[in-house]
Design a protein around this motif. Structure first.
Motif: not given
Length: 249
Positions: A152-161, A165-173
């Motif tokens: 959800x955090x990575x896919x957030x188009x309104x306030x993109x990270x 940071x997105x890459x780190x969250x993908x790996x963590x997820x």
């Protein structure tokens, strides 16, 4: 001290003990009434019973956890009314108070994670899901929850990270979804989110061959999720056991 005074003090001590025991019994009675009201979805009545139980026995933590959960049940995600917002605030305040007394209460932690996710504070939701996974390490659900909120955090188009940071969250997820699947190999929702995270990983990749390989992995997990859902539905129809699906979160 005279004999009469000693007898009076002893009597007062016994009376205080009796009153305390009586209050605790009344608290338990209100707790049980609250649980029945909660089970019947009469949440406002349940709130009143749980409050009475807490007044009679401030150490009755289970009543406070139920109180927070009752407020959570009255909260409707995305509804904008003042009353709805108040229910969310009361639930959060109640669970936070539980954690001040019992920092490792997993029910309060899970409740806060849910509320923060559904009131838009994804970072706090993420942090509480992480803590819940740490404390409830044999349960697949909190590990799945970390993976899903990461997406959800990575896919957030309104306030993109930032992409880093997105890459780190993908790996963590992906890591946490693997842990969820290790605990429950038929966790269809975890498979679905692995599919989604692999697609985000492909989007972030700068290498076309890697993109293609990641999309292929995403497709594989998408198909696994469909196959597992079909299998679980067939088991349910046949009266067999049902593993963790979207209904069990």
């Amino acid at each position: 001290m005279t004999r009469k005074t000693k007898l009076m003090l002893a009597f007062l001590a016994i009376l205080a003990l009796a009153l305390t025991s009586c209050a605790k019994l009344q608290a338990r009675d209100n707790l049980n009434k609250g649980v029945r009201a909660f089970t019947d979805a009469h949440y406002e009545n349940a709130v009143n019973y749980f409050k009475q139980a807490m007044q009679l026995d401030p150490d009755l933590t289970v009543a406070e956890v139920y109180l927070g959960t009752a407020y959570s049940q009255m909260f409707i995600p995305n509804a904008q009314s003042e009353e709805n917002q108040k229910n969310a605030e009361m639930a959060i305040a109640t669970f936070q108070n539980v954690l001040r007394k019992d920092p490792n209460n997993t029910n309060a932690i899970a409740g806060l994670a849910y509320l923060y996710q559904n009131t838009g504070d994804l970072q706090k939701a993420h942090d509480y899901y992480m803590k819940n996974a740490e404390l409830d390490s044999t349960n697949a659900v909190p590990f799945y929850a970390v993976g899903s909120v990461d997406w959800i955090m990575v896919y957030n188009k309104n306030n993109p990270l930032p992409e880093e940071e997105q890459a780190k969250l993908v790996e963590e997820g992906l890591l946490y979804l693997d842990k969820a699947l290790a605990k429950n190999p038929e966790y269809e929702d975890a498979m679905s989110y692995k599919n989604l995270l692999y697609r985000e990983k492909a989007r972030l990749s700068k290498d076309e061959k890697e993109k293609a390989a990641l999309i292929a992995q995403a497709d594989e997990w998408f198909n696994k999720a469909l196959e597992t859902r079909k299998k679980l539905q067939e088991q349910k129809k046949a009266g067999g056991g049902v593993a963790a699906t979207s209904d069990s979160k």
